[in-house]
Design a protein around this motif. Structure first.
Motif, mmCIF file in Angstrom:
data_model
loop_
_atom_site.group_PDB
_atom_site.id
_atom_site.type_symbol
_atom_site.label_atom_id
_atom_site.label_comp_id
_atom_site.label_asym_id
_atom_site.label_seq_id
_atom_site.Cartn_x
_atom_site.Cartn_y
_atom_site.Cartn_z
ATOM 1 N N ASP A 1 0.843 -1.195 0.000
ATOM 2 C CA ASP A 1 0.000 0.000 0.000
ATOM 3 C C ASP A 1 0.870 1.233 0.000
ATOM 4 N N GLN A 2 0.288 2.342 -0.483
ATOM 5 C CA GLN A 2 1.033 3.592 -0.554
ATOM 6 C C GLN A 2 0.258 4.703 0.140
ATOM 7 N N VAL B 1 0.193 8.904 -0.343
ATOM 8 C CA VAL B 1 0.643 9.888 -1.328
ATOM 9 C C VAL B 1 0.265 11.279 -0.839
ATOM 10 N N GLU B 2 1.260 12.144 -0.779
ATOM 11 C CA GLU B 2 0.987 13.544 -0.405
ATOM 12 C C GLU B 2 -0.012 14.161 -1.388
ATOM 13 N N GLY B 3 -0.989 14.876 -0.838
ATOM 14 C CA GLY B 3 -1.981 15.517 -1.679
ATOM 15 C C GLY B 3 -3.163 14.629 -1.985
ATOM 16 N N THR B 4 -2.993 13.315 -1.809
ATOM 17 C CA THR B 4 -4.099 12.377 -2.049
ATOM 18 C C THR B 4 -4.576 11.774 -0.723
ATOM 19 N N HIS B 5 -3.624 11.195 0.032
ATOM 20 C CA HIS B 5 -3.984 10.578 1.306
ATOM 21 C C HIS B 5 -3.798 11.519 2.484
ATOM 22 N N VAL C 1 10.469 5.094 0.361
ATOM 23 C CA VAL C 1 10.092 6.470 0.690
ATOM 24 C C VAL C 1 10.644 7.384 -0.396
ATOM 25 N N CYS C 2 9.789 8.263 -0.890
ATOM 26 C CA CYS C 2 10.160 9.305 -1.857
ATOM 27 C C CYS C 2 10.108 10.615 -1.088
ATOM 28 N N ARG D 1 7.048 15.195 -4.278
ATOM 29 C CA ARG D 1 5.961 14.973 -3.331
ATOM 30 C C ARG D 1 6.297 13.744 -2.488
ATOM 31 N N VAL E 1 5.877 10.318 -0.964
ATOM 32 C CA VAL E 1 5.145 9.068 -1.185
ATOM 33 C C VAL E 1 5.856 7.991 -0.401
ATOM 34 N N THR F 1 5.585 3.726 0.472
ATOM 35 C CA THR F 1 4.879 2.461 0.290
ATOM 36 C C THR F 1 5.380 1.477 1.332
ATOM 37 N N HIS G 1 -10.292 7.270 -5.195
ATOM 38 C CA HIS G 1 -9.313 8.292 -5.537
ATOM 39 C C HIS G 1 -9.625 8.965 -6.865
ATOM 40 N N GLN H 1 11.473 1.827 -6.424
ATOM 41 C CA GLN H 1 10.513 2.790 -6.941
ATOM 42 C C GLN H 1 11.116 3.537 -8.126
ATOM 43 N N ASP I 1 -1.611 -1.682 -5.368
ATOM 44 C CA ASP I 1 -2.405 -0.558 -4.892
ATOM 45 C C ASP I 1 -2.346 0.550 -5.942
ATOM 46 N N SER J 1 -4.392 8.094 -7.059
ATOM 47 C CA SER J 1 -4.108 9.300 -7.824
ATOM 48 C C SER J 1 -2.987 10.067 -7.132
#
Lengths: 313, 313
Positions: free
Chosen positions: A46-47, A49-53, A90-91, A133, A135, A137, A309, B47, B127, B130
């Motif tokens: 699972d991930q 994501v900044e701006g999404t989660h 990790v990004c 951004r 991210v 996982t 999403h 990644q 997973d 967006s």
């Protein structure tokens, strides 16, 4: 639901798994039956994501770490499994490397394992990159007793339908979190949203009962129940007044709130859920299709209530 | 090298693995020894991040898919393993959902498996989310013969040092890709950069020989060789003229080019590398520390030559 179509498309491009693979796909975790091994292996990834989660600055790095791991821990819980190892990517944008932000993120990951009763969860390794951004996982490897992993597809007409905990607190807490200006003022709903728990102990007990089917409430009761109903080829009926609603949340929020990480499961008629857990009987399984909610006025479809999403689809 | 410091920090926050865990960490893949299982399991996760690993519009989606899988396949190759399953996460901006972009990305993943000789690689799941920037992660599960996975730490003084293929083509190809205006004009170096191959067959043979140590050239010969030397507690010496240089690349580029996905390995004195692969003997192992390059004028450190995502550190 565009997300489902993307996943369907990916699976069709990759084709069906050979029967010989000893793999179950399309559940909360993949299940691997490997020759000689005393357990089945569970794998989930699972991930966040900044701006999404999450919105940068609104969630503490420690809470994001917890959330990043709880997503996967909850998938293992929903299979009745025990988490063994994690790998992570990790990004990291520059802001995530300032101060001790990233340390706190990692500490949050560990804290989620401890809170789920798995303090010995071991890090296998991972990958680190820069990026614009944040991210992260998490891939979890867990185990389940051979042939005893809880699947979505086992619900049968006559089964009772149950859920753990109370629903609606996560969406309520998110709304309050985004509205409030004083991030130190954290009420119960905000804490519920920011620091959910994975129901590992309950999942293990459900595998012993055994439950006939289980899934975790990650995208909302409506959406996750419709997944269980579809996988099992049955109709799931929720009684309007039976859903345990988080204090302050509305009934509709309880039906649609994602990121709850409670377990939604079915038991054969007459079977009682494990004691020592807050579990509510919210409905039953019938012949038919889809997820429905029933009140004195009749039944309405519940499938659409949930989080995607890709709402534009 | 800030990336290494971040990884060290993560590992120190998580603490050492218990001896009882049956896990090797910190190599190209983690190695899991699970009771009863006829093989050791290999796990690796990597990644690719828009803006860091590629520039949107410069790489075709198919090439990005290949690259996303080759990164992990190459880690399994460097352990002498065989890939079994993958899980993936994709974070998809709107532009990645336009037309057939994402289909081609998935087709690229499959193509990389086929090109590596693993057409049956099975998708376990993953997973989908967006997001503002494209990020994909691949987690691979592979197998190796018990206790026979190739590690970085086994090189011994007297061993010969070898590398497969030719080095420098990837960085040369990237430069040409970023400079050119006609993306249809793809020369050998550009193809080398965009469509690398994972050396699965060579890795399997090296595990049989067996090689004493192995690593893949993902961040540059200098950096990856220094990792091998450090893990083994030895000095690695490369002969200046012995490194196979990709046509058109400079010698320095051959020493520093990342994303080559060739195998760098050591063999006991007198042991020949497997035939049927293009392999060059480029140096040897001594007592001491670090990675060095030797010419008629003496030796210089090679450690700094390579790619880091966090060059500012």
């Amino acid at each position: 639901m565009r997300e489902a179509r993307i996943i369907e498309r990916i699976e069709s491009l990759w084709g069906a798994l050979p029967d010989s693979a000893g793999v179950v796909r399309g559940d909360d975790c993949a299940v691997l039956e490997l020759p000689g091994l005393a357990h089945d292996l569970l794998i989930t990834t699972d991930q966040i994501v900044e701006g999404t989660h999450f919105v940068w600055g609104r969630h503490s790095p420690r809470d994001l770490g917890r959330k990043a791991l709880v997503r996967s821990l909850s998938d293992v819980a929903a299979m009745g499994g025990w988490p063994l190892f994690l790998a992570q990517t990790v990004c990291l944008p520059a802001k995530a490397l300032a101060g001790d932000w990233h340390d706190k993120f990692q500490q949050g990951l560990r804290q989620a394992a401890t809170e789920a009763g798995v303090p010995g969860l071991a890090l296998l390794g991972g990958d680190v990159s820069s990026g614009e951004r944040f991210v992260a996982t998490v891939t979890l490897v867990g185990r389940a007793k051979p042939g005893r992993a809880l699947l979505r597809c086992g619900a049968r007409p006559g089964d009772g339908l149950f859920v753990s905990g109370m629903l609606g607190g996560s969406i309520l807490g998110l709304r309050r979190l985004l509205e409030e200006t004083d991030t130190d003022r954290r009420d119960a709903a905000v804490r519920r949203h920011c620091a959910p728990s994975a129901r590992i102990a309950l999942g293990l007990q459900l595998a012993e009962v055994p439950a006939t089917a289980a899934i975790d409430v990650s995208d909302g009761l409506g959406l996750d129940l419709s997944r269980l109903a579809e996988a099992s080829g049955v109709m799931a009926v929720v009684e309007q007044g039976a859903v345990p609603v988080f204090p302050g949340a509305s009934h509709d929020e309880a039906l649609s709130s994602g990121e709850e990480y409670e377990l939604l499961f079915t038991l054969p008629a007459g079977t009682q859920p494990p004691e020592a857990h807050a579990v509510s009987r919210i409905g039953w399984i019938e012949r038919g299709a889809g997820a429905w909610v029933q009140d004195s006025g009749g039944r309405r479809r519940l499938d659409a209530a949930g989080f995607s999403h890709f709402a534009a689809g």
